[in-house]
Every structure is written in structure tokens, then in C-alpha cells.
Design a protein around this motif. Structure first.
Motif, PDB file in Angstrom:
ATOM      1  N   GLU A   1      25.649  52.533  36.378  1.00 29.17           N
ATOM      2  CA  GLU A   1      27.016  52.749  36.832  1.00 29.17           C
ATOM      3  C   GLU A   1      27.983  52.678  35.645  1.00 29.17           C
ATOM      4  O   GLU A   1      28.910  53.494  35.521  1.00 29.17           O
ATOM      5  N   ALA A   2      27.767  51.713  34.751  1.00 23.59           N
ATOM      6  CA  ALA A   2      28.640  51.564  33.587  1.00 23.59           C
ATOM      7  C   ALA A   2      28.558  52.791  32.680  1.00 23.59           C
ATOM      8  O   ALA A   2      29.580  53.264  32.170  1.00 23.59           O
TER       9      ALA A   2
ATOM     10  N   THR B   1      38.800  44.414  31.360  1.00 27.83           N
ATOM     11  CA  THR B   1      37.370  44.178  31.595  1.00 27.83           C
ATOM     12  C   THR B   1      36.765  43.203  30.592  1.00 27.83           C
ATOM     13  O   THR B   1      35.547  43.107  30.482  1.00 27.83           O
TER      14      THR B   1
ATOM     15  N   VAL C   1      32.411  49.673  27.748  1.00 28.75           N
ATOM     16  CA  VAL C   1      32.094  49.981  29.152  1.00 28.75           C
ATOM     17  C   VAL C   1      30.605  50.254  29.329  1.00 28.75           C
ATOM     18  O   VAL C   1      30.006  49.795  30.304  1.00 28.75           O
TER      19      VAL C   1
ATOM     20  N   LEU D   1      28.571  47.111  30.097  1.00 29.30           N
ATOM     21  CA  LEU D   1      28.875  46.218  31.216  1.00 29.30           C
ATOM     22  C   LEU D   1      27.741  46.206  32.242  1.00 29.30           C
ATOM     23  O   LEU D   1      27.234  47.250  32.641  1.00 29.30           O
TER      24      LEU D   1
ATOM     25  N   GLU E   1      26.150  45.144  36.094  1.00 27.23           N
ATOM     26  CA  GLU E   1      26.642  45.199  37.478  1.00 27.23           C
ATOM     27  C   GLU E   1      27.437  43.936  37.817  1.00 27.23           C
ATOM     28  O   GLU E   1      28.478  44.009  38.470  1.00 27.23           O
TER      29      GLU E   1
ATOM     30  N   LEU F   1      30.815  44.207  36.172  1.00 31.86           N
ATOM     31  CA  LEU F   1      31.653  45.182  36.875  1.00 31.86           C
ATOM     32  C   LEU F   1      32.247  44.592  38.153  1.00 31.86           C
ATOM     33  O   LEU F   1      33.356  44.950  38.550  1.00 31.86           O
TER      34      LEU F   1
ATOM     35  N   HIS G   1      39.026  41.593  37.521  1.00 28.26           N
ATOM     36  CA  HIS G   1      39.621  42.188  36.314  1.00 28.26           C
ATOM     37  C   HIS G   1      40.742  41.307  35.797  1.00 28.26           C
ATOM     38  O   HIS G   1      41.243  40.420  36.496  1.00 28.26           O
TER      39      HIS G   1
ATOM     40  N   ARG H   1      36.548  44.495  38.029  1.00 26.65           N
ATOM     41  CA  ARG H   1      36.596  45.290  36.806  1.00 26.65           C
ATOM     42  C   ARG H   1      36.232  46.744  37.100  1.00 26.65           C
ATOM     43  O   ARG H   1      36.765  47.647  36.468  1.00 26.65           O
ATOM     44  N   ARG H   2      35.358  46.927  38.054  1.00 28.78           N
ATOM     45  CA  ARG H   2      34.995  48.285  38.500  1.00 28.78           C
ATOM     46  C   ARG H   2      36.256  49.025  38.960  1.00 28.78           C
ATOM     47  O   ARG H   2      36.484  50.169  38.604  1.00 28.78           O
TER      48      ARG H   2
END
Length: 163
Positions: free
Chosen positions: A3-4, A63, A109, A112, A114, A117, A121, A133-134
Motif C-alpha cells: 500500500e505504501a 507521517t 512513504v 511505511l 501497514e 499507515l 497523523h 497517516r494513510r
């Protein structure tokens, strides 16, 4: 891709589009203010400086990365009216900061997890979601895309061909 890594690729894609529109404005007065139906639009200079300082704040600070010190950043916060063009840093300084920050953002990023994330934040603003943070990364993507659209509009107002 994680995802990052997907977020980093998306941030980079958005920035490439922003830089492309900004490059179309080479040679124009970047400080020119346009009025549309009595409303003052952001200048191209302001937009690029704002995008730069916002990415620094949202991603690096938000983040948990190492934020870059920008002595001029507060001039480009929402609601601020920057001083005249002669009192602003040269565009080359803004462009260099944008390149440096973006490079640091992508590296940060990509790394990072999971768990990171999902952590809260640190951007010190309510974005209307879960406060992760996501969420702040997604907001940064939306935010820059919005301002890239404004750069596209400015290209039209300058009569600069983009297609």
C-alpha cells in the motif's frame, strides 16, 4: 506492491502531472493575478510554492518523516496573502525545494508499514476521516491534484496550449 509503495507511486504520478502543467508556464509572469467574475485567482508561483510547502507539512511532518525547514513556507499557508513578488524567494529556490522534498517524501512513504499507515497523523488538522497517516497521504494526493487543475486553468488564461 505494498500500500505504501502504491501511495508513493501515486504521489509521484501526481507530481509529474503538476510539473508538466507548470513547465507549460515557462516564460510567463508567474506572479500575474487573474480575476474571474471579481474573484482573484491564485498565481502560478503561489500554487507551486503552496504545493511544495504542503507536501512537506502533510507527508513529512504528518507521517513522522524529517520535515525540511522552509523559511518561506508560512507565506503560502491557506488564507495568507504573500508579499509582493520582489520580496519572495526566486522561483528556482521553490523548484529546488520541491524536488528535494518530493524525493524525501517518496523514500519515506515507500518505507511505511501497514502499522505506521494506521497510526495517527501529526499534521495537526482535521481531515474529516479516521485521523491516520494513510488519510493524510490521501489528502495530500487530492490536494495537489486540485491545485494542478488550477495550474491547468491558468494555462488557458495565459493562452498556453496544453493539448
Amino acid at each position: 506492491m505494498t500500500e505504501a509503495q502504491t501511495f508513493a507511486a501515486t504521489l509521484d504520478s501526481v507530481r509529474n502531472y503538476t510539473r508538466w502543467y507548470f513547465s507549460k508556464l515557462k516564460g510567463v509572469d508567474l506572479h500575474r493575478e487573474f480575476m474571474v467574475e471579481g474573484k482573484r485567482l491564485n498565481t502560478a508561483y503561489w500554487l507551486f510554492a503552496h504545493i511544495t510547502s504542503s507536501q512537506n507539512w502533510l507527508i513529512l511532518r504528518g507521517t513522522g518523516g524529517d520535515m525540511v525547514r522552509l523559511p518561506w513556507a508560512k507565506l503560502f499557508n491557506v488564507g495568507q496573502t504573500p508579499p509582493g513578488a520582489d520580496q519572495l524567494p526566486p522561483i528556482e529556490e521553490i523548484l529546488a525545494a520541491a524536488k528535494d522534498i518530493h524525493s524525501k517524501v517518496l523514500e519515506h512513504v515507500r518505507g511505511l508499514s501497514e502499522e505506521q499507515l494506521s497510526a495517527p497523523h501529526k499534521a495537526m488538522m482535521d481531515l474529516g476521516g479516521d485521523g491516520s497517516r494513510r488519510e493524510v497521504i490521501m489528502h495530500c494526493i487530492r490536494h495537489e491534484s486540485l491545485h494542478t487543475g488550477q495550474l491547468a486553468t491558468l494555462c488557458k488564461l495565459y493562452d498556453v496550449k496544453t493539448i
